[in-house]
Design an enzyme around this catalytic site. Sequence first.
Site, PDB file in Angstrom:
ATOM      1  N   HIS A   1      15.630 -37.078  -5.990  1.00  0.00           N
ATOM      2  CA  HIS A   1      14.994 -37.332  -4.699  1.00  0.00           C
ATOM      3  C   HIS A   1      13.564 -36.810  -4.687  1.00  0.00           C
ATOM      4  O   HIS A   1      13.178 -36.031  -3.807  1.00  0.00           O
ATOM      5  CB  HIS A   1      15.824 -36.710  -3.568  1.00  0.00           C
ATOM      6  CG  HIS A   1      17.165 -37.323  -3.403  1.00  0.00           C
ATOM      7  ND1 HIS A   1      17.357 -38.596  -2.911  1.00  0.00           N
ATOM      8  CD2 HIS A   1      18.405 -36.845  -3.700  1.00  0.00           C
ATOM      9  CE1 HIS A   1      18.648 -38.877  -2.890  1.00  0.00           C
ATOM     10  NE2 HIS A   1      19.312 -37.830  -3.373  1.00  0.00           N
TER      11      HIS A   1
ATOM     12  N   CYS B   1       0.824  -1.192   0.000  1.00  0.00           N
ATOM     13  CA  CYS B   1       0.000   0.000   0.000  1.00  0.00           C
ATOM     14  C   CYS B   1       0.866   1.253   0.000  1.00  0.00           C
ATOM     15  O   CYS B   1       1.962   1.275   0.533  1.00  0.00           O
ATOM     16  CB  CYS B   1      -0.896   0.025   1.229  1.00  0.00           C
ATOM     17  SG  CYS B   1      -1.854  -1.459   1.489  1.00  0.00           S
TER      18      CYS B   1
ATOM     19  N   LYS C   1      11.524 -15.993 -10.800  1.00  0.00           N
ATOM     20  CA  LYS C   1      11.156 -15.084 -11.883  1.00  0.00           C
ATOM     21  C   LYS C   1      10.103 -15.719 -12.786  1.00  0.00           C
ATOM     22  O   LYS C   1       9.139 -15.061 -13.195  1.00  0.00           O
ATOM     23  CB  LYS C   1      12.387 -14.711 -12.718  1.00  0.00           C
ATOM     24  CG  LYS C   1      13.315 -13.759 -12.039  1.00  0.00           C
ATOM     25  CD  LYS C   1      12.683 -12.386 -11.863  1.00  0.00           C
ATOM     26  CE  LYS C   1      13.293 -11.637 -10.712  1.00  0.00           C
ATOM     27  NZ  LYS C   1      12.882 -12.089  -9.385  1.00  0.00           N
TER      28      LYS C   1
ATOM     29  N   ASN D   1      -1.508   2.199   6.004  1.00  0.00           N
ATOM     30  CA  ASN D   1      -0.635   1.094   5.600  1.00  0.00           C
ATOM     31  C   ASN D   1      -0.358   0.228   6.817  1.00  0.00           C
ATOM     32  O   ASN D   1      -0.280   0.744   7.937  1.00  0.00           O
ATOM     33  CB  ASN D   1       0.707   1.615   5.076  1.00  0.00           C
ATOM     34  CG  ASN D   1       0.604   2.252   3.711  1.00  0.00           C
ATOM     35  OD1 ASN D   1      -0.436   2.247   3.084  1.00  0.00           O
ATOM     36  ND2 ASN D   1       1.711   2.827   3.260  1.00  0.00           N
ATOM     37  N   GLY D   2      -0.132  -1.065   6.588  1.00  0.00           N
ATOM     38  CA  GLY D   2       0.225  -1.944   7.687  1.00  0.00           C
ATOM     39  C   GLY D   2      -0.950  -2.781   8.159  1.00  0.00           C
ATOM     40  O   GLY D   2      -1.934  -2.965   7.435  1.00  0.00           O
TER      41      GLY D   2
ATOM     42  N   ARG E   1       4.511  -0.450  -6.944  1.00  0.00           N
ATOM     43  CA  ARG E   1       4.476  -1.242  -5.720  1.00  0.00           C
ATOM     44  C   ARG E   1       3.421  -2.336  -5.768  1.00  0.00           C
ATOM     45  O   ARG E   1       3.475  -3.294  -5.000  1.00  0.00           O
ATOM     46  CB  ARG E   1       4.202  -0.329  -4.516  1.00  0.00           C
ATOM     47  CG  ARG E   1       5.333   0.623  -4.213  1.00  0.00           C
ATOM     48  CD  ARG E   1       4.884   1.729  -3.266  1.00  0.00           C
ATOM     49  NE  ARG E   1       4.637   1.216  -1.935  1.00  0.00           N
ATOM     50  CZ  ARG E   1       5.457   1.370  -0.903  1.00  0.00           C
ATOM     51  NH1 ARG E   1       6.589   2.013  -1.068  1.00  0.00           N
ATOM     52  NH2 ARG E   1       5.159   0.907   0.283  1.00  0.00           N
TER      53      ARG E   1
ATOM     54  N   GLU F   1      16.563 -18.353  -8.153  1.00  0.00           N
ATOM     55  CA  GLU F   1      16.116 -17.039  -8.615  1.00  0.00           C
ATOM     56  C   GLU F   1      15.408 -17.131  -9.961  1.00  0.00           C
ATOM     57  O   GLU F   1      14.393 -16.458 -10.191  1.00  0.00           O
ATOM     58  CB  GLU F   1      17.320 -16.087  -8.692  1.00  0.00           C
ATOM     59  CG  GLU F   1      17.031 -14.730  -9.286  1.00  0.00           C
ATOM     60  CD  GLU F   1      15.968 -13.939  -8.536  1.00  0.00           C
ATOM     61  OE1 GLU F   1      15.517 -12.911  -9.088  1.00  0.00           O
ATOM     62  OE2 GLU F   1      15.563 -14.324  -7.419  1.00  0.00           O
TER      63      GLU F   1
ATOM     64  N   TRP G   1      -3.244  -2.601  -1.367  1.00  0.00           N
ATOM     65  CA  TRP G   1      -3.033  -4.009  -1.689  1.00  0.00           C
ATOM     66  C   TRP G   1      -3.669  -4.788  -0.544  1.00  0.00           C
ATOM     67  O   TRP G   1      -3.228  -4.684   0.598  1.00  0.00           O
ATOM     68  CB  TRP G   1      -1.534  -4.307  -1.795  1.00  0.00           C
ATOM     69  CG  TRP G   1      -1.170  -5.682  -2.239  1.00  0.00           C
ATOM     70  CD1 TRP G   1      -1.039  -6.132  -3.517  1.00  0.00           C
ATOM     71  CD2 TRP G   1      -0.827  -6.796  -1.396  1.00  0.00           C
ATOM     72  NE1 TRP G   1      -0.646  -7.447  -3.530  1.00  0.00           N
ATOM     73  CE2 TRP G   1      -0.514  -7.883  -2.240  1.00  0.00           C
ATOM     74  CE3 TRP G   1      -0.777  -6.983  -0.019  1.00  0.00           C
ATOM     75  CZ2 TRP G   1      -0.146  -9.126  -1.742  1.00  0.00           C
ATOM     76  CZ3 TRP G   1      -0.411  -8.217   0.479  1.00  0.00           C
ATOM     77  CH2 TRP G   1      -0.096  -9.280  -0.390  1.00  0.00           C
TER      78      TRP G   1
ATOM     79  N   GLU H   1       6.631 -15.869 -10.882  1.00  0.00           N
ATOM     80  CA  GLU H   1       5.970 -14.623 -10.498  1.00  0.00           C
ATOM     81  C   GLU H   1       5.508 -13.799 -11.693  1.00  0.00           C
ATOM     82  O   GLU H   1       4.492 -13.103 -11.594  1.00  0.00           O
ATOM     83  CB  GLU H   1       6.851 -13.787  -9.569  1.00  0.00           C
ATOM     84  CG  GLU H   1       8.120 -13.226 -10.142  1.00  0.00           C
ATOM     85  CD  GLU H   1       8.946 -12.462  -9.099  1.00  0.00           C
ATOM     86  OE1 GLU H   1       8.387 -12.025  -8.086  1.00  0.00           O
ATOM     87  OE2 GLU H   1      10.159 -12.310  -9.308  1.00  0.00           O
TER      88      GLU H   1
ATOM     89  N   LYS I   1       5.378  -4.840  -4.844  1.00  0.00           N
ATOM     90  CA  LYS I   1       6.813  -4.609  -4.904  1.00  0.00           C
ATOM     91  C   LYS I   1       7.447  -4.589  -3.520  1.00  0.00           C
ATOM     92  O   LYS I   1       8.476  -5.202  -3.283  1.00  0.00           O
ATOM     93  CB  LYS I   1       7.089  -3.288  -5.623  1.00  0.00           C
ATOM     94  CG  LYS I   1       8.562  -2.953  -5.787  1.00  0.00           C
ATOM     95  CD  LYS I   1       9.237  -3.900  -6.749  1.00  0.00           C
ATOM     96  CE  LYS I   1      10.686  -3.544  -7.004  1.00  0.00           C
ATOM     97  NZ  LYS I   1      11.359  -4.546  -7.836  1.00  0.00           N
TER      98      LYS I   1
END
Length: 590
Positions: free
Chosen positions: A490, A2, A471, A100-101, A27, A467, A74, A474, A585
């Site tokens: 395994h 947010c 990518k 926010n929060g 964000r 990584e 968000w 997402e 973000k």
Amino acid sequence: MCGLIGYNGIGQAAHFIFSGLQKLEYRGYDSAGLATITDGLLQYKKDIGKLEEVESIHHISQLPGHVGIGHVRWAAHGKVDQVNAHPQFDEGHNIAVVHNGIVENARELRCCLENTHSFVSTTDTEVIPFLLAQYYHQKGSLIAAIASAIAELRGPFAFLAMSCYDPGKFFACAREMPLLFVSTPTGYMAASDVNSFPDGCNQVYTLEDGQIAEVTSQGFVFYDSTGSIIEKQPEMLARQASAIYVNSSEYYMMREIREQPRAVEQAIEQSAADMQAAAQAIKEAQNVIFTACGTSRHAALMGRYLFSRISKRMSEVIIGSEFKYFSDAICQDSVVIAISQSGETADVMDGVRTARTKNAKVISLVNHHASQLARLSDIVFPLKCGTENAVAATKSYMAQITVLTLLSHYLAGQQHDILKKLKDIIPLVEIAYETNLKRAESLARYIAKYNACYFIARGSNFHIAMEAALKMKEVSYVHGEGMPAGELKHGTLALIEKGTPIVAICPADYTFDDTLCNIEEAKARGAFIIGVSDKHHRIFDVWCKIPKVDEILYPFVAIVPLQELAYFTALARGVNPDRPRNLAKSITVK
């Protein structure tokens, strides 16, 4: 996460707030809203959707008045709908709040307030204006009301509030979350992100935990958590220049992939004194712990490897959200290395605060100079990569591994050698980009037909597999799974069918032959093998060629085609790679 903005001045508040909110779109958010005061009355508009969608329906940038607050949300508490969008109000619509929060005790507070108030949303935020209204009627002062309300709120938060009761002002408060203030040529602003401020605003005030700000058309008045006036001094804000692009239609993610040679060049420029101090602290530490989340955690995994390989120093990597469960081992002889692009990642901040209570030394890698993480750290290494607009991290990751490569060599007394090697690798990152651009676009059309893609590697390349998988998942919504190549047998081999794409990161280093053995196992079960290497092998169905570099530097060139692959797979599946669904973000809630 947010974002919130407030304005008070001679200009039209809604115009400045809307412009600032546009700068926060990177964000991630799902709804937007704005409120102003004119003729002593609150006016507001809010809805779900992107800013331009809300603007086209409600014309929020045209709301009248010189005082206002705005928000992009968000969803964390309550579903995504118009009622839950911010601002939230008290029952009489006399107080508006953007927040926010998380209010961790919102349910308890709601139960207490429901006897005398009627809630309309399912957000945790709504308890704040109800508390403010209750205490205002008791105390007759909004500052006193805020001080009383925040004493009841649990959890990290930042909020802005304004009211018909005091229409010429807005108020702000924060605990364990960012809230910044600047003066502009036309007025005074508050925001949760420095990017939302106009250019040229280089002096910033920051709220510490529980502090309150009153913002008038004449300036700021600051209070402690009890409502007593305090003095604050501004800090200089170091602005980072953003790149200028000829092709403005290109997605930010691809622009930022292309910026990575520059990211390495900038990140190399670190304070030698700070590097020496950090190296000395690590040498003397009883234990060394990296803490980070997501992409930053993958950079930390490389840091752990480099510390072991170059400096002969064992360390541990703990995911930010898990840090507190290992905190019993943290002491004053510990060094915690915290990595966060935003410097506001809630899980990382939680761990850092825990470390501070144990008197541990905190070293941070962060891209935002004015962030909470930077302020709580003993030594800060700035990433210097400029604003990263795409949700998926690319150039900030490149900057992180650059700084960690430097630090590991300072720890071993080999800093002069690595500085030259890092400078030499800058053009090779560009070559890795150019060489694989068309190939990645073609491969993406193949991968786009599948629901899963696996990434394998060994040793120093393992974190690249992790990584690359992140990518892929997402931005394209193809399930990506990264693992050490030896782990493939395994369990994961059970998922391999004819044509299943497997990306093998296997440069011609000490891991090459062992990784080939694992590739053979997958190939025998019908997998389609994409080899990322500086050396061709017959087993590759497609070869993504990377430049030959020193063994520890392969991650710098190997990650580039894999970022491209994720990007083009997103496009092949009709997905906007800059704004993946459900993601933000900067994750400022736990």
